[in-house]
Design a protein around this motif. Structure first.
Motif, mmCIF file in Angstrom:
data_model
loop_
_atom_site.group_PDB
_atom_site.id
_atom_site.type_symbol
_atom_site.label_atom_id
_atom_site.label_comp_id
_atom_site.label_asym_id
_atom_site.label_seq_id
_atom_site.Cartn_x
_atom_site.Cartn_y
_atom_site.Cartn_z
ATOM 1 N N TYR A 144 39.116 -8.126 21.689
ATOM 2 C CA TYR A 144 38.524 -6.731 21.076
ATOM 3 C C TYR A 144 37.034 -6.362 21.439
ATOM 4 O O TYR A 144 36.873 -5.161 21.664
ATOM 5 C CB TYR A 144 38.478 -7.136 19.717
ATOM 6 N N ARG A 147 37.683 -5.022 25.073
ATOM 7 C CA ARG A 147 38.879 -4.097 25.334
ATOM 8 C C ARG A 147 39.521 -4.445 26.410
ATOM 9 O O ARG A 147 39.678 -3.348 27.339
ATOM 10 C CB ARG A 147 38.268 -2.714 25.253
ATOM 11 N N SER A 149 42.972 -5.335 28.385
ATOM 12 C CA SER A 149 44.297 -5.522 28.410
ATOM 13 C C SER A 149 44.629 -6.830 28.957
ATOM 14 O O SER A 149 45.727 -7.328 28.557
ATOM 15 C CB SER A 149 44.788 -4.308 28.798
ATOM 16 N N PRO A 188 47.055 -5.290 16.361
ATOM 17 C CA PRO A 188 46.054 -4.092 16.044
ATOM 18 C C PRO A 188 45.602 -3.888 17.737
ATOM 19 O O PRO A 188 45.503 -2.518 17.880
ATOM 20 C CB PRO A 188 44.926 -4.774 15.391
ATOM 21 N N TYR A 189 45.404 -4.798 18.499
ATOM 22 C CA TYR A 189 44.959 -4.167 20.066
ATOM 23 C C TYR A 189 46.211 -3.511 20.673
ATOM 24 O O TYR A 189 45.862 -2.553 21.189
ATOM 25 C CB TYR A 189 44.543 -5.174 20.902
ATOM 26 N N TYR A 191 48.628 -1.846 19.407
ATOM 27 C CA TYR A 191 48.607 -0.536 18.716
ATOM 28 C C TYR A 191 47.398 0.484 19.210
ATOM 29 O O TYR A 191 47.696 1.639 19.655
ATOM 30 C CB TYR A 191 48.604 -0.527 17.109
ATOM 31 N N LEU A 192 46.225 0.019 19.364
ATOM 32 C CA LEU A 192 45.197 0.998 20.106
ATOM 33 C C LEU A 192 45.587 1.233 21.173
ATOM 34 O O LEU A 192 45.132 2.434 21.714
ATOM 35 C CB LEU A 192 43.907 0.079 19.735
ATOM 36 N N LEU A 193 45.905 0.282 22.005
ATOM 37 C CA LEU A 193 46.088 0.633 23.371
ATOM 38 C C LEU A 193 47.484 1.592 23.659
ATOM 39 O O LEU A 193 47.247 2.354 24.367
ATOM 40 C CB LEU A 193 46.692 -0.813 24.073
ATOM 41 N N TYR A 194 48.381 1.417 22.684
ATOM 42 C CA TYR A 194 49.727 2.277 22.746
ATOM 43 C C TYR A 194 48.810 3.524 22.391
ATOM 44 O O TYR A 194 49.519 5.027 22.949
ATOM 45 C CB TYR A 194 50.759 2.015 21.721
ATOM 46 N N LYS A 195 48.180 3.980 21.474
ATOM 47 C CA LYS A 195 47.371 5.236 20.976
ATOM 48 C C LYS A 195 46.746 5.715 21.978
ATOM 49 O O LYS A 195 46.825 7.022 22.317
ATOM 50 C CB LYS A 195 46.658 4.980 19.684
ATOM 51 N N LYS A 196 46.051 4.800 22.728
ATOM 52 C CA LYS A 196 44.993 5.279 23.527
ATOM 53 C C LYS A 196 45.639 5.802 24.746
ATOM 54 O O LYS A 196 45.395 6.949 25.706
ATOM 55 C CB LYS A 196 43.867 4.657 23.855
ATOM 56 N N THR A 203 49.885 -0.852 29.112
ATOM 57 C CA THR A 203 50.954 -0.775 27.925
ATOM 58 C C THR A 203 52.412 -1.005 28.325
ATOM 59 O O THR A 203 53.115 -1.962 27.490
ATOM 60 C CB THR A 203 50.896 0.658 27.355
#
Length: 426
Positions: A144, A147, A149, A188-189, A191-196, A203
């Motif tokens: 986190y 950031r 991946s 949560p990471y 999810y954030l990766l998927y959204k971004k 991803t």
């Protein structure tokens, strides 16, 4: 690119404005840059791993000749270097993916090396499972903060390894409940990766690693009533398949998501395994006691996964109607019915064989409907493997068996030929 060379001419001819020309330049620059950036990121991660391994090997060569104090200094050296690199990245290079990923991966492995070296120097007792758990707990914040991946992927591998080591490979077996907390910690990471970046390579890799990890680790929850884990696995594969049917994954290429593959392939493999009589005979001889079953953790796991799968199936039916629901989506429901009947009756083995045959035929129909050779041949493979399974546990003559295989082979040829002819005529 020729279009970029002609932009100035188009502006001078008043065909496009200068602003439009700038937007076109930015678009093509953005479009052409990712391959080189991806290559730089890959080399950055590989470089970080190799440098870390090189430092460890250099230290290991002269390890026995060093004093305890010197050994301790060298044990913390990779960790200090990794933290310095991560600090520099956060202050100066936080927009560089290559720097973030490379420094994070280096720090990730430095933590593991430092923990193991300090344990060896001071003879701190412990096993591989506790070492992996400590390593992953320490490294979760790196994902986190940086950031990263790549570190997230290594983290998923690490917690999966920990669960297998604790509950599969060591004796006496230990509960690996911490896996589930750590897994929730990384979601949560994800999810954030998927959204971004929903279509990024990282991803896509997460879309494969996460269902694979869950498939491997779910079996660690087996305890007293292991038979119920088959219900849990069918529901888990149903969840995977229905996630793969969500709008995002449905529109993307198959390689973008492992959910649909794990869901369909896992379901078929389990159905084929349970198409034999041995499991159902053992289930009837087991004499499961109702009070023990409903109080077992396997029942709770199977119930929870079945409820989640049912909710996803309801949403899928609501969106597509029954006529458009894919053949694999409701299989977990049919298996639960067969499992309940199998507690008292031998009919369940027959029902499973009917399920497999129907699944193969419906998959062939789906492939023909979508004009997709891969789906069509998958259905044919399902039927072929089912026939092969019955080849070993039936009293059919060799002539009858030969006719069956010849018929299936002819079916392969004719359906593929029909599909190709259909494509030519379109």
């Amino acid at each position: 690119m020729s279009i970029l060379k002609d932009l100035q001419n188009l502006v001078e001819a008043d065909i496009i404005t200068e602003d439009i020309a700038d937007d076109i330049r930015k678009f093509y620059q953005k479009k052409s840059s990712p391959p080189s950036n991806r290559l730089f990121i890959v080399f950055g991660i590989l470089g970080a791993i190799l440098v870390g391994l090189g430092i460890i090997l250099i230290i290991a060569h002269n390890w026995d000749e060093l004093s305890r104090f010197t050994k301790t200094c060298f044990a913390f050296l990779p960790l200090v270097i990794g933290q310095v690199l991560c600090g520099y990245t956060l202050l100066r290079k936080q927009d560089s993916i290559a720097w973030r990923e490379g420094s994070s991966v280096f720090l990730f492995f430095s933590v593991g090396a430092s923990i193991s070296l300090v344990s060896q120097i001071y003879n701190i007792p412990g096993d591989l499972g506790s070492f992996l758990l400590t390593w992953m707990l320490v490294c979760l914040p790196i994902v986190y903060i940086m950031r990263s991946s790549a570190t997230s992927l290594f983290f998923i591998i690490g917690i999966t390894w920990y669960a297998c080591e604790a509950s599969y490979w060591s004796y006496p077996y230990e509960d690996s409940y911490m896996y589930w907390l750590l897994f929730l910690g990384i979601l949560p990471y994800y999810y954030l990766l998927y959204k971004k970046s929903p279509s990024s390579n990282f991803t896509i890799l997460h879309n494969w690693f996460i269902p694979l990890s869950l498939t491997i680790v779910l079996g660690t929850l087996a305890d007293r009533t292991e038979e119920l884990m088959f219900v849990a696995y069918f529901s888990l594969f149903g969840i995977f398949y229905l996630i793969g049917e969500l709008n995002f994954f449905k529109k993307e290429k198959k390689r973008y998501s492992g959910y649909r593959l794990f869901g369909s392939l896992g379901t078929v493999i389990l159905l084929l395994v349970l198409s034999f009589d041995w499991f159902w005979e053992d289930l009837r001889r087991g004499h499961l006691i109702f009070k023990e079953v409903i109080s077992s953790q396997e029942f709770l796991v199977a119930m929870l996964l079945s409820l989640i799968a049912s909710a996803l199936l309801f949403l899928n039916i609501k969106k597509n109607q029954w006529s458009n629901v894919k053949p694999f989506a409701p299989v977990f429901v049919f298996f639960i019915i067969a499992f309940i009947l199998g507690l008292w009756s031998p009919i369940s083995a027959i029902l499973i064989n009917i399920y497999v045959l129907a699944l193969g035929l419906l998959t062939i129909r789906e492939g023909a409907k979508q004009n997709h050779l891969g789906i069509l041949n998958f259905g044919l493979v399902i039927i072929t493997v089912l026939i092969a399974c019955r080849f070993f546990d039936t009293d059919l003559s060799f002539v009858a068996r030969g006719i069956l295989f010849v018929s299936v082979g002819a079916g392969f040829f004719l359906t593929n030929y029909w599909m190709l002819q259909k494509r030519k005529n379109q």
